[in-house]
Design a protein around this motif. Structure first.
Motif, mmCIF file in Angstrom:
data_model
loop_
_atom_site.group_PDB
_atom_site.id
_atom_site.type_symbol
_atom_site.label_atom_id
_atom_site.label_comp_id
_atom_site.label_asym_id
_atom_site.label_seq_id
_atom_site.Cartn_x
_atom_site.Cartn_y
_atom_site.Cartn_z
ATOM 1 N N UNK A 153 0.698 -1.171 0.093
ATOM 2 C CA UNK A 153 -0.008 -0.146 -0.030
ATOM 3 C C UNK A 153 0.883 1.334 0.194
ATOM 4 N N UNK A 154 2.127 1.121 0.556
ATOM 5 C CA UNK A 154 3.082 2.260 0.486
ATOM 6 C C UNK A 154 3.210 2.927 -0.914
ATOM 7 N N UNK A 155 3.276 1.907 -1.902
ATOM 8 C CA UNK A 155 3.418 2.539 -3.115
ATOM 9 C C UNK A 155 2.445 3.495 -3.452
ATOM 10 N N UNK A 156 1.206 3.024 -3.347
ATOM 11 C CA UNK A 156 0.016 4.074 -3.697
ATOM 12 C C UNK A 156 0.088 5.431 -2.759
ATOM 13 N N UNK A 157 0.624 5.240 -1.730
ATOM 14 C CA UNK A 157 0.792 6.542 -0.835
ATOM 15 C C UNK A 157 1.772 7.192 -1.306
ATOM 16 N N UNK A 158 2.770 6.779 -1.708
ATOM 17 C CA UNK A 158 4.092 7.475 -2.271
ATOM 18 C C UNK A 158 3.483 8.265 -3.762
ATOM 19 N N UNK A 209 -0.575 20.162 5.407
ATOM 20 C CA UNK A 209 0.440 19.955 6.429
ATOM 21 C C UNK A 209 0.084 18.792 7.351
ATOM 22 N N UNK A 210 -1.266 19.008 7.886
ATOM 23 C CA UNK A 210 -1.826 18.035 9.198
ATOM 24 C C UNK A 210 -1.840 16.717 8.366
ATOM 25 N N UNK A 211 -2.219 16.603 7.164
ATOM 26 C CA UNK A 211 -2.460 15.245 6.611
ATOM 27 C C UNK A 211 -1.282 14.513 6.169
ATOM 28 N N UNK A 212 -0.279 15.402 5.609
ATOM 29 C CA UNK A 212 1.087 14.927 5.341
ATOM 30 C C UNK A 212 1.911 14.432 6.781
ATOM 31 N N UNK A 213 1.519 15.141 7.840
ATOM 32 C CA UNK A 213 1.955 14.302 9.048
ATOM 33 C C UNK A 213 1.353 13.104 9.419
ATOM 34 N N UNK A 248 -5.998 1.881 8.536
ATOM 35 C CA UNK A 248 -5.089 3.112 8.559
ATOM 36 C C UNK A 248 -4.728 3.491 7.149
ATOM 37 N N UNK A 249 -4.257 2.592 6.404
ATOM 38 C CA UNK A 249 -4.047 3.293 4.829
ATOM 39 C C UNK A 249 -5.325 3.813 4.530
ATOM 40 N N UNK A 250 -6.617 3.106 4.432
ATOM 41 C CA UNK A 250 -7.562 3.816 3.623
ATOM 42 C C UNK A 250 -7.908 5.225 4.256
ATOM 43 N N UNK A 251 -7.654 5.320 5.615
ATOM 44 C CA UNK A 251 -8.006 6.640 6.287
ATOM 45 C C UNK A 251 -7.187 7.769 5.443
ATOM 46 N N UNK A 252 -5.839 7.436 5.652
ATOM 47 C CA UNK A 252 -4.696 8.172 5.332
ATOM 48 C C UNK A 252 -4.872 8.618 3.719
ATOM 49 N N UNK A 253 -4.977 7.565 2.635
ATOM 50 C CA UNK A 253 -5.179 7.791 1.470
ATOM 51 C C UNK A 253 -6.445 8.804 1.288
ATOM 52 N N UNK A 254 -7.613 8.712 2.023
ATOM 53 C CA UNK A 254 -8.666 9.528 1.900
ATOM 54 C C UNK A 254 -8.276 10.802 2.193
ATOM 55 N N UNK A 255 -7.485 11.249 3.112
ATOM 56 C CA UNK A 255 -7.098 12.552 3.542
ATOM 57 C C UNK A 255 -6.163 12.984 2.381
ATOM 58 N N UNK A 256 -5.218 12.253 1.973
ATOM 59 C CA UNK A 256 -4.373 12.753 0.794
ATOM 60 C C UNK A 256 -5.337 13.086 -0.399
ATOM 61 N N UNK A 257 -6.436 12.254 -0.721
ATOM 62 C CA UNK A 257 -7.408 12.685 -1.761
ATOM 63 C C UNK A 257 -7.708 13.997 -1.671
ATOM 64 N N UNK A 258 -8.266 14.145 -0.577
ATOM 65 C CA UNK A 258 -9.056 15.636 -0.253
ATOM 66 C C UNK A 258 -8.132 16.587 -0.445
ATOM 67 N N UNK A 259 -6.779 16.404 0.113
ATOM 68 C CA UNK A 259 -5.633 17.649 0.115
ATOM 69 C C UNK A 259 -5.266 17.792 -1.334
ATOM 70 N N UNK A 260 -5.355 16.815 -2.151
ATOM 71 C CA UNK A 260 -4.957 16.873 -3.665
ATOM 72 C C UNK A 260 -6.139 17.863 -4.187
ATOM 73 N N UNK A 261 -7.284 17.523 -3.803
ATOM 74 C CA UNK A 261 -8.711 18.124 -4.426
ATOM 75 C C UNK A 261 -8.459 19.635 -4.090
ATOM 76 N N UNK A 262 -8.199 19.706 -2.693
ATOM 77 C CA UNK A 262 -8.042 21.042 -2.214
ATOM 78 C C UNK A 262 -7.055 22.191 -2.989
ATOM 79 N N UNK A 263 -5.709 21.396 -3.261
ATOM 80 C CA UNK A 263 -4.789 21.902 -3.977
ATOM 81 C C UNK A 263 -5.277 22.451 -5.433
#
Length: 613
Positions: free
Chosen positions: A47-52, A88-92, A120-135
């Motif tokens: 799953x770390x590959x998708x996270x990267x 920043x919070x989501x990257x942390x 845990x991975x699904x939750x963080x991936x969802x947060x990063x998706x949201x951050x990508x959409x925000x940016x």
């Protein structure tokens, strides 16, 4: 992602002294760490590959924002603060997760605490998706002239926030027409409710609106900015923000030199701000806003009285300055000089020709707006009231009250009332502006008396009566036209008119007025006692001011048969028992009035001549 908390809470300021580029560097560095650790841990957790990959896309968006900030000094930073803080919070959180995937020693306890679950991975991936959409949304509002009304995840629970950000961003970087459209939208949002107003101000909407107002190349955009500021400035706190953003000089310059339709909106803004905040009143005075307002108010008004009565004083002043007096035929040049200097700006003539050919309806709207602004500016303001008198404003107001009707006439009358109320409390202004031989003072008095004699509308009568009352100390005893119409209005069926008349007559009869004795006798002579006694039965306000006037009459002409006939002594004694508990400050005057009446009325003074007056 905690969209609701991010949308509701105010943005945290970046560290003081750091640029936007420096602040953006922190999440970029954090993203690089996440990518490196995720790539190192791919062998233990696929799953770390998708996270990267997600983090890499986010890092690219952050770098694009840095490049944009470097090339655009006027970038609207408010949404950047909020979104980057959330990124920043989501990257942390992502960094904490990938750390759990590092290879650890053989200790069983260490392996247990290092476990990262699929959830845990699904939750963080969802947060990063949201951050990508925000940016992506953030970049879109900076890369387009028009507002982007799409909904970024950070504002999913508060769509108004996204709209406000987008409109304000357009105000910063959009083309002029799009900026005008954005100002219109902000004005509409501000008109809806108080929460929207607060949000627009908190998100930095005031300053770009002022900048748009300052630019004179597109009148519709200026109108949109002025209207939006008016919709925002509906309480003292927000008006003061406009003042603190140095908005007053911009507003006055725009008023002095803009097309008529822009001036209407700006004059309305001046009126609203002056109505709500005395600091704004004083700042407008500092910028001399009275002059352009009086100038525009007086257009199409022929000041005949100025021509006839002020020229000798102008010529005398010329002599005193060492110049040769001009012929009276040069009055037109004097009048044009008044007009050219009345707008307070050397730029004031740019749109003069446009105003000359403007429709009568638009001219009337401008004059009404200027009259309302003058009314609000002069209310309880000595400096603005004085400036009105210095610009021949009183003469202009008198002429308009004489010749115009309805709203314009009424607002000019309200302005006179406010100037008179200030003059009542300031002897210097009263003597300078309302001395009995002043052409302006004579013109004002003529119009107040005409209203009392000809008008029946309480909306007109009350301010006219109050104006006369405020100037009670300026009238000599030889001015015999004043008391009778006031006494007549004392008997009006409309309680507001009658109460206003009682208050005004009280100012003529009060001991502080040098001519109180003569004025009191005149009130009695014009048969003022019977309507006064009727007023005492009209309710609390009528009773209060009626009793005060009755006390003054008793003090000064207590031997009047008119007071004896209505049993004024009994009235005051009865009223004192029920009234003084609510108005203890009147105890002394009641006591003196009752004592004075006791000396003359039946049972109090057995040797009183029956014909005494």
């Amino acid at each position: 992602m905690a969209a609701s908390s991010a949308a509701a809470a105010p943005a945290k300021s970046f560290e003081e002294g750091r640029t936007l580029q420096q602040e953006l560097s922190s999440p970029i560095i954090l993203a690089d760490r996440v990518i490196k650790l995720a790539q190192d841990a791919e062998s233990t957790r696929p799953e770390c590959s998708d996270l990267a990959n997600q983090t890499d896309r986010l890092s690219q968006l952050l770098r694009s924002t840095v490049r944009l900030a470097s090339s655009n000094q006027s970038l609207y930073e408010r949404p950047v603060h909020r979104i980057v803080s959330e990124v920043t919070k989501n990257l942390e959180k992502a960094l904490t997760l990938v750390k759990k995937c590092k290879k650890h020693g053989s200790g069983v306890l260490r392996q247990v605490f290092a476990i990262a679950t699929t959830a845990d991975f699904r939750k963080v991936q969802g947060l990063l998706d949201s951050s990508i959409a925000d940016m992506k949304w953030l970049l879109s509002i900076f890369e387009s002239d028009e507002a982007n009304l799409a909904m970024p995840p950070i504002a999913s629970n508060d769509p108004i926030l996204a709209w406000v950000w987008s409109y304000i961003a357009t105000l910063h970087i959009g083309q002029l027409k799009e900026r005008g459209d954005a100002a219109n939208e902000l004005g509409s949002l501000a008109r809806d409710n108080e929460r929207n107003k607060k949000m627009i101000v908190d998100e930095g909407g005031i300053l770009p609106l002022l900048r748009l107002l300052k630019e004179g190349s597109l009148p519709d955009a200026q109108i949109a900015a002025a209207n939006a500021l008016s919709n925002l400035g509906t309480d003292q706190e927000r008006v003061q923000i406009i003042v603190h953003e140095h908005g007053i000089p911009i507003i006055v310059r725009t008023l002095a030199d803009s097309p008529t339709k822009v001036q209407i909106s700006v004059a309305n803004l001046v009126a609203k701000m002056a109505d709500l905040d005395n600091v704004a009143q004083e700042e407008f005075a500092r910028e001399n806003v009275i002059k352009p307002l009086v100038s525009f108010l007086s257009m199409d008004t022929v000041l005949d009285d100025l021509k006839i009565q002020d020229i000798p004083s102008l010529i005398q002043k010329k002599k005193e300055l060492g110049g040769k007096p001009r012929s009276l035929n040069n009055y037109s040049s004097l009048n044009s000089s008044f007009s050219s200097h009345s707008d307070g700006s050397s730029r004031g003539g740019h749109h003069k020709k446009e105003r000359e050919v403007e429709s009568p309806e638009m001219k009337l709207k401008l004059r009404v707006s200027c009259a309302r602004a003058l009314w609000m500016l002069c209310r309880k303001s000595l400096v603005n009231s004085r400036k009105i008198t210095e610009t021949k404003g009183l003469l202009c107001l008198a002429k308009i009250i004489e010749s115009e009707k309805e709203e314009l006439q009424l607002k000019c009358l309200m302005t006179v009332m406010e100037v008179a109320a200030v003059a009542e409390l300031n002897p210097d202004l009263r003597r300078a502006a309302f001395k009995t031989n002043s052409p302006a003072a004579k013109a004002i008095l003529e119009q107040m008396l005409r209203i009392l004699q000809e008008e029946s509308d309480p909306a007109m009568l009350v301010p006219a009566i109050r104006s006369i009352g405020s100037l009670a100390r300026t009238f000599p005893t030889r001015e015999t036209r004043i008391i009778k119409p006031l006494v007549t209005k004392l008997g009006q069926r409309d309680v507001d008119v009658a109460v206003a008349a009682a208050i005004a007559l009280g100012k003529f009869a009060c001991p502080d007025n040098f001519n109180h004795l003569e004025h009191s006798k005149a009130i009695i002579e014009f048969d003022g006692v019977p309507p006064l006694m009727r007023l005492l039965k009209s309710g609390d306000q009528g009773q209060l001011h009626g009793l005060i006037l009755l006390c003054y009459l008793a003090l000064h002409v207590g031997n009047s048969s008119a007071l004896e006939e209505v049993r004024a002594l009994n009235v005051l004694e009865t009223s004192a028992r029920s009234f003084l508990s609510q108005h203890p400050d009147l105890r002394e005057i009641f006591a003196k009035a009752i004592h004075q009446l006791t000396l003359y009325q039946a049972g109090g003074h057995p040797h009183r001549p029956s014909h005494a007056m």
